[in-house]
Design a protein around this motif. Structure first.
Motif, short mmCIF file in Angstrom:
data_model
loop_
_atom_site.label_atom_id
_atom_site.label_comp_id
_atom_site.label_asym_id
_atom_site.label_seq_id
_atom_site.Cartn_x
_atom_site.Cartn_y
_atom_site.Cartn_z
N LYS B 15 -56.80 -47.55 -11.14
CA LYS B 15 -56.24 -48.05 -9.89
C LYS B 15 -56.88 -49.39 -9.51
CE LYS B 15 -56.21 -46.96 -5.00
NZ LYS B 15 -56.67 -46.03 -3.97
N TYR B 16 -58.22 -49.43 -9.63
CA TYR B 16 -58.91 -50.69 -9.30
C TYR B 16 -58.62 -51.79 -10.31
CZ TYR B 16 -61.25 -49.10 -5.15
OH TYR B 16 -61.49 -48.68 -3.87
N LYS B 19 -55.39 -53.18 -9.20
CA LYS B 19 -55.58 -53.94 -7.96
C LYS B 19 -56.24 -55.30 -8.25
CE LYS B 19 -56.89 -51.75 -4.13
NZ LYS B 19 -57.80 -51.09 -3.17
N ASP B 20 -57.31 -55.25 -9.04
CA ASP B 20 -58.03 -56.49 -9.35
C ASP B 20 -57.16 -57.46 -10.13
OD1 ASP B 20 -60.09 -55.31 -8.07
OD2 ASP B 20 -61.51 -55.36 -9.73
N ARG B 23 -54.63 -59.29 -8.12
CA ARG B 23 -55.15 -60.32 -7.21
C ARG B 23 -55.87 -61.45 -7.94
NH1 ARG B 23 -57.11 -56.33 -2.36
NH2 ARG B 23 -55.10 -55.30 -2.21
N ASN B 24 -56.22 -61.21 -9.20
CA ASN B 24 -57.02 -62.23 -9.90
C ASN B 24 -56.30 -62.87 -11.07
OD1 ASN B 24 -59.33 -61.89 -8.30
ND2 ASN B 24 -59.97 -60.12 -9.51
N MET B 295 -70.97 -61.52 -8.24
CA MET B 295 -71.40 -60.85 -7.01
C MET B 295 -70.66 -59.53 -6.81
SD MET B 295 -70.39 -60.33 -3.61
CE MET B 295 -69.43 -61.64 -2.89
N SER B 296 -69.34 -59.56 -7.08
CA SER B 296 -68.56 -58.32 -6.91
C SER B 296 -69.05 -57.23 -7.84
CB SER B 296 -67.07 -58.59 -7.20
OG SER B 296 -66.59 -59.55 -6.31
#
Lengths: 221, 673
Positions: B15-16, B19-20, B23-24, B295-296
């Motif tokens: 899922k992530y 999502k990532d 967006r990226n 950082m993420s």
């Protein structure tokens, strides 16, 4: 109250080439459940290193850290991550929200990781409590410093951890926001019964904790 | 990649990952474009190859020209046996030969070496001849001295319909242009060729040069007959005939298929090279992307994500991206097929259509996956270097490629699979392996070159120009991207230069070298009685013409030292052609200038009644022939034994008149007249 955390003879040294820097020296520390502790001291005294060790983000050179009767110093990275995921919430001075996630998504991240049923719903309830209802779907870049830190606190406490580690939580905020953040944090800890270890330079904020520990040259004074 | 704890954890990571990625994706647009172009090229190669092969298989009977082909090669064959086949099937006879075709009535007439196919009225048994104008093909069958030429010949000699052309000493009227014929498998598919009616052989009186005509009989079974039974019946009829070759639809177009395989192998290798070079760029872009997310990643670790799960998150993003790109690239490759179809339908008369192949899709996806994983292993492994403790220090160091023993072994295994994927099943596996070996040698050379550049730049004492100082510092710093940049640039330029050189050399060889050493014309089948007339005719046209005339006889090797010659050599050997069919041999008094003797002596004049053979040294080596070995040759239906007495060095590439076997003239003149 029983002990949540025990640090026994903790030493931390950093190797820089041939030289070795002793950051923490023979630290013994007990933190009880629901206890609030502030850690103060000058820059470079070892305050941040101490909470990094407690959070399992660094390994001590020697000594033992016992969390909830389980020694965590001998665990591997994944095992420590598992303990941190369920029991420890961390608040950073620079907020560190994931930039391309909305406020709700940043908070829901830890809830999803802990298998909460409706993570987004829970996250919204929490953010609403912190006065961020109008910021649910905003990205961190669209939030003020105070709002970002409130989201960061919500993220840290979302899964109701037994221990909250806060590193200078108001360090990047103005006075008004600092007071608001401090109030939110201590109110939550009181309501939910979590323990709090907070590193701060702010004497007023430090005084809000039940116990104050001063570190100087890597030793607890 | 590390294992996941449980399925729900995987679904969370999935899922992530989605999502990532959503967006990226713009941050990795260069990876998307690079992957798309690489996979699109590969898809186009596979799709066209597959479509073409399917078309060839679907039209196997048309390509062969029948349900079965009886090929007598240079012989008219046993007509009694052919007649037996005609009793239960339709047989179409065709004869092919090559000759000069010239324009007439022009100020400067032109000639071209042309392949002519004479066909009977039953031709074609399958498929259609596409020609213009309407009715031209029927006219060709009925009217003598008419001919149809193909478009290439028409363009090269600028011949128009109704123009008169000369074939040998006969005039023919060009009554039409052929676009395509169905049976391209045995006949020439490219170049200059023409179709003529069966009466042409009589008009040209060509039956006399027997061995230069190629005889084929195409057979069509009756609709109600079972093909297997008819095939067996025909095999039974010809089982005693050693000269015949029976060919079936499944063996049709083997030449074209080989060309397709070779060409697609070459293009596939070029494309995988481009992908590997692009992979280096992908690794860099990905590293930069992960650095942006440093950082993420640290935050994820701080809230309890395992390092392995974060790596899985990135691998999944690449996997999803690759799947989408593969679907789009493979789908887009179908748009190329109509373009290929235009050229193929013009050239071969084949119409190709896009054919979906799950196997091809999976192969393309697998190639993309292997390249992506090989180059992302050291990049994604660098995630291990990200420490959550960095969040307390506000310090994020730039990540570097990370090579653990495990990741190096895994990369090596995946690379081996990739190489095997392109090697196994290719037309020339050894060439593919050689190509990959050369590729990796180049990689090492450019890596060493990068180290050399860094070494010299470190020695370079720069002036006070700050920008120059910073540039050199960037190039020479520890773990800089200099080696990767030099390797990818170097390999890319090498690949382009190689392709350019291959193309240029090929053209140069054709355009320059051959005309320098080759005769302007070859004339074959000049009969003994016409020799003087022929020579005079040439000298009348060009008094300075240099003419070399050699006698020829058709001979087949029946036995070597009393046994079947097939026991001496395998069919895949370079020299198998010597026994593959009847060969032309010659005789001469003196050693040919360009054929030095490597072993043995020239003719033994004291033994004129013995057939003496001078053999091509390479053929001798490949057959393991020793001096003194005995060949049994079939010459004009007689079996004659001859002794190998010398080996000559023959270079067929000089395009002069060369023979694998030369005979002693004393014997040959006596026995071939």
């Amino acid at each position: 109250m029983s002990a949540l955390l025990k640090l026994k003879k903790i030493n931390l040294k950093y190797q820089t080439g041939k030289d070795s820097i002793s950051v923490l020296k023979n630290i013994d520390l007990n933190i009880k459940k629901k206890e609030t502790v502030s850690v103060v001291g000058e820059s470079g005294s070892g305050k941040t290193s101490l909470i990094m060790l407690i959070g399992g983000l660094e390994k001590p050179t020697s000594g033992k850290i016992i969390f909830n009767d389980q020694e965590i110093t001998g665990l591997n990275e994944d095992e420590v991550s598992e303990i941190r995921k369920k029991n420890i919430g961390i608040i950073f001075q620079s907020f560190y929200l994931i930039p391309n996630y909305t406020a709700v998504e940043n908070v829901a991240l830890t809830l999803e990781l802990n298998n909460f049923k409706n993570p987004e719903k829970e996250a919204k309830i929490l953010l609403d409590r912190f006065g961020l209802k109008h910021r649910f779907n905003n990205l961190p870049s669209q939030l003020s410093g105070g709002e970002q830190q409130r989201v960061a606190i919500a993220r840290a406490i979302a899964m109701k951890p037994e221990l909250i580690l806060a590193d200078e939580p108001t360090g990047n905020l103005d006075t008004e926001n600092s007071i608001m953040i401090a109030n939110i944090l201590f109110k939550y800890v009181k309501e939910e019964g979590s323990s709090l270890i907070m590193v701060t330079h702010d004497p007023k904020l430090a005084d809000k904790a039940k116990r104050k520990i001063k570190i100087k040259d890597g030793k607890i004074k | 990649m590390e294992k996941l704890n449980n399925p729900s954890e995987f679904s969370l990571i999935f899922k992530y990952a989605l999502k990532d990625l959503s967006r990226n994706y713009h941050k990795i647009s260069s990876i998307i474009v690079t992957l798309f172009i690489s996979l699109f090229i590969l898809s186009a190669i596979f799709t066209i190859e597959d479509s073409l092969k399917k078309e060839l298989n679907d039209n196997a009977k048309a390509l062969l020209g029948g349900d079965l082909e009886i090929d007598y090669n240079r012989n008219q064959g046993n007509l009694d046996l052919v007649k037996k086949v005609k009793e239960f099937a339709t047989v179409s006879q065709m004869i092919e030969f090559s000759t000069m075709l010239s324009t007439t009535g022009r100020e400067k007439n032109k000639s071209l070496f042309t392949r002519i196919k004479t066909v009977d009225e039953k031709y074609p048994l399958y498929g259609n001849v596409v020609y213009e104008p309407m009715g031209a093909y029927e006219r060709m069958q009925k009217e003598p001295n008419t001919i149809l030429i193909n478009e290439s010949l028409s363009k090269t000699l600028n011949i128009k319909i109704n123009e008169i052309v000369k074939v040998q000493d006969q005039n023919f009227t060009v009554i039409g242009i052929i676009k395509s014929v169905p049976d391209v498998s045995g006949f020439v598919a490219f170049g200059d060729w023409a179709l003529a009616g069966k009466q042409t052989l009589e008009i040209l009186k060509l039956n006399g040069i027997g061995s230069f005509l190629n005889y084929e009989y195409k057979v069509k079974f009756n609709d109600n007959d079972k093909p297997e039974e008819i095939e067996k019946r025909i095999e039974e009829i010809f089982k005693e005939d050693q000269k015949v070759k029976l060919r079936y639809p499944e063996n049709s177009a083997s030449g074209i298929k080989r060309i397709i395989n070779n060409f697609s192998q070459f293009l596939s290798l070029v494309s995988i090279s481009a992908m590997l070079i692009a992979g280096i760029g992908i690794a860099n872009t990905l590293l930069s992307f992960i650095n942006q997310n440093n950082m993420s990643i640290a935050v994820r670790k701080a809230v309890g994500f395992y390092s392995g799960n974060i790596k899985t998150l990135y691998y999944l993003q690449l996997f999803i991206l690759l799947f989408i790109i593969t679907v789009v690239a493979y789908g887009s490759s179908f748009l190329i097929v109509p373009i290929a179809d235009k050229y193929l339908s013009d050239g071969l008369g084949l119409n190709v259509y896009p054919v979906f192949s799950l196997l091809n899709f999976l192969k393309i996806f697998l190639v993309g996956l292997l390249v992506l994983v090989i180059f992302s292993i050291p990049t994604i492994s660098s995630i291990d270097q990200v420490k959550a403790s960095n969040l307390f220090r506000n310090v994020f160091q730039n990540l570097q490629f990370y090579y653990s023993k495990r990741s190096v072994v895994l990369s090596f295994v995946l690379l081996s699979i990739l190489i095997l994927l392109f090697t196994i099943g290719s037309e020339q596996p050894s060439y593919s392996l050689g190509y990959f070996a050369a590729f990796f040698v180049c990689l090492i050379v450019f890596f060493l070159l990068s180290k050399l550049i860094i070494f010299f730049l470190k020695k370079f004492k720069s002036s006070s120009i700050i920008s120059l100082k910073v540039s050199i510092k960037n190039i020479t710093q520890t773990k800089s991207i200099t080696p990767i940049t030099v390797m990818s640039l170097g390999l890319g330029v090498t690949l382009l230069l190689t392709l350019a050189l291959v193309g240029t050399n090929f053209q140069r060889e054709i355009a320059k070298s051959i005309p320098d050493i080759a005769p302007d014309y070859f004339f074959v089948g000049i009969q003994k009685g016409e020799r003087e007339k022929f020579e005079q005719g040439i000298l009348n046209m060009d008094p300075n013409a240099s003419i070399e005339i050699v006698p020829m006889v058709s001979s087949g090797i029946v036995k070597i030292n009393g046994v079947d010659p097939n026991t001496y050599i395998k069919p895949d050997n370079d020299s198998y052609w010597v026994i593959g069919s009847e060969r032309r041999s010659s005789w001469m008094e003196n050693i040919p200038e360009d054929n030095p003797i490597l072993e043995g002596k020239w003719w033994d004049l004291s033994n004129p009644d013995q057939l003496q053979i001078s053999l091509d040294a390479k053929v001798a080596k490949d057959f393991n022939i020793q001096l003194g070995d005995i060949f049994t040759l079939n010459i004009y239906g007689r079996e004659i034994e001859g002794k190998v007495i010398n080996f000559r060095e023959v270079d067929y590439r000089d395009l002069s008149i060369n023979f694998a076997m030369l005979f002693n003239p004393q014997f040959a003149k006596k026995n071939t007249s």
